[in-house]
Design a protein around this motif. Structure first.
Motif, short mmCIF file in Angstrom:
data_model
loop_
_atom_site.label_atom_id
_atom_site.label_comp_id
_atom_site.label_asym_id
_atom_site.label_seq_id
_atom_site.Cartn_x
_atom_site.Cartn_y
_atom_site.Cartn_z
N ILE A 73 44.75 33.84 53.86
CA ILE A 73 44.66 35.29 53.63
C ILE A 73 43.27 35.75 54.02
N PRO A 74 43.15 36.64 55.01
CA PRO A 74 41.82 37.14 55.36
C PRO A 74 41.29 38.06 54.26
N VAL A 75 40.02 37.87 53.92
CA VAL A 75 39.37 38.70 52.92
C VAL A 75 38.22 39.42 53.61
N HIS A 76 38.37 40.74 53.78
CA HIS A 76 37.33 41.53 54.44
C HIS A 76 36.27 41.99 53.45
N SER A 77 36.66 42.19 52.22
CA SER A 77 35.69 42.48 51.16
C SER A 77 36.31 42.08 49.83
N LEU A 78 35.43 41.68 48.91
CA LEU A 78 35.85 41.29 47.57
C LEU A 78 34.71 41.61 46.62
N SER A 79 35.02 42.39 45.60
CA SER A 79 34.06 42.63 44.53
C SER A 79 34.81 42.57 43.21
N VAL A 80 34.12 42.19 42.16
CA VAL A 80 34.75 42.09 40.85
C VAL A 80 33.84 42.76 39.84
N THR A 81 34.37 43.73 39.12
CA THR A 81 33.63 44.31 37.99
C THR A 81 34.22 43.74 36.72
N GLY A 82 33.37 43.61 35.73
CA GLY A 82 33.83 43.04 34.47
C GLY A 82 33.24 43.77 33.28
N THR A 83 33.99 43.82 32.21
CA THR A 83 33.53 44.40 30.96
C THR A 83 33.94 43.47 29.83
N GLY A 84 32.97 43.08 29.03
CA GLY A 84 33.26 42.27 27.86
C GLY A 84 33.33 43.15 26.63
N HIS A 85 34.34 42.94 25.82
CA HIS A 85 34.51 43.71 24.59
C HIS A 85 34.19 42.80 23.41
N VAL A 86 33.19 43.20 22.64
CA VAL A 86 32.79 42.44 21.46
C VAL A 86 33.12 43.27 20.23
N GLY A 87 33.70 42.63 19.25
CA GLY A 87 34.06 43.32 18.01
C GLY A 87 34.46 42.30 16.97
N GLN A 106 39.96 43.80 49.97
CA GLN A 106 40.46 44.39 51.21
C GLN A 106 40.87 43.25 52.14
N THR A 107 42.07 43.39 52.68
CA THR A 107 42.62 42.39 53.57
C THR A 107 43.39 43.10 54.68
N ASP A 108 43.94 42.34 55.60
CA ASP A 108 44.79 42.92 56.64
C ASP A 108 46.06 43.48 56.00
N GLU A 109 46.59 44.53 56.59
CA GLU A 109 47.77 45.19 56.02
C GLU A 109 48.93 44.22 55.82
N SER A 110 49.12 43.30 56.73
CA SER A 110 50.24 42.35 56.63
C SER A 110 50.03 41.31 55.52
N PHE A 111 48.84 41.25 54.92
CA PHE A 111 48.55 40.27 53.87
C PHE A 111 48.39 40.89 52.49
N ARG A 143 43.86 46.47 48.77
CA ARG A 143 44.08 47.49 49.78
C ARG A 143 44.00 46.87 51.18
N ALA A 144 44.66 47.53 52.12
CA ALA A 144 44.51 47.16 53.51
C ALA A 144 43.16 47.65 53.99
N ALA A 145 42.48 46.81 54.72
CA ALA A 145 41.17 47.19 55.26
C ALA A 145 41.33 48.28 56.29
N GLU A 146 40.42 49.23 56.26
CA GLU A 146 40.42 50.30 57.24
C GLU A 146 39.31 50.03 58.24
N PHE A 147 39.68 50.01 59.48
CA PHE A 147 38.71 49.73 60.54
C PHE A 147 38.47 51.02 61.33
#
Length: 150
Positions: A73-87, A106-111, A143-147
């Motif tokens: 699977i081609p990966v054109h971009s990858l980011s991960v946001t995270g939030t920890g909940h403490v209680g 973001q990857t190719d539309e077919s993937f 999402r599909a990558a936009e070029f």
């Protein structure tokens, strides 16, 4: 006969006073860790709580990338946001009650479908998420990558 691999990740932490500690690991620069302001610490440094969420998010990212690579699977971009909940947990103690991760891929539309499936499954292979007793909830956005036209 089963052969098991055993990996070790040594670290050393020295309390410096003033609610600060220094963490080191072989061949790495030390980092200063502080109690967060929410718990009357000085802030301005990574807190153990942020490091735990960062460990879960970064483990997810590299796990997803490795699985995607194995699946072609081609990966054109990858980011991960995270939030920890403490209680207050069900056992009455204060602790993490959930960690939310939002990977954006973001990857190719077919993937796109294959990347979505991989994104939903990657947390089960992440060693850090598996080690955390609080639930790690993953909500992928693929999402599909936009070029831009050339």
């Amino acid at each position: 006969m089963t052969i098991s691999k055993d990996f070790r990740f040594p670290v050393s932490v020295v309390y410096e006073g003033e609610r600060l500690a220094s963490a080191t690991a072989p061949d790495l620069e030390p980092i200063t860790v502080a109690v967060p302001p929410e718990f009357h610490g000085p802030g301005g440094r990574w807190s153990p709580e942020q490091l735990l969420v960062a460990a879960a998010a970064s483990c997810y990212a590299v796990t997803f990338a490795a699985v995607a690579e194995r699946r072609g699977i081609p990966v054109h971009s990858l980011s991960v946001t995270g939030t920890g909940h403490v209680g207050h947990r069900d056992d009455g103690r204060m602790g993490f009650i959930a960690i939310e991760l939002t990977p954006r891929v973001q990857t190719d539309e077919s993937f796109v479908a294959a990347a979505e499936q991989t994104a939903r499954a990657a947390d089960t292979a992440c060693l850090v998420s598996c080690a955390i007793s609080a639930p790690v909830e993953v909500t992928p956005v693929v999402r599909a990558a936009e070029f831009a036209p050339v």
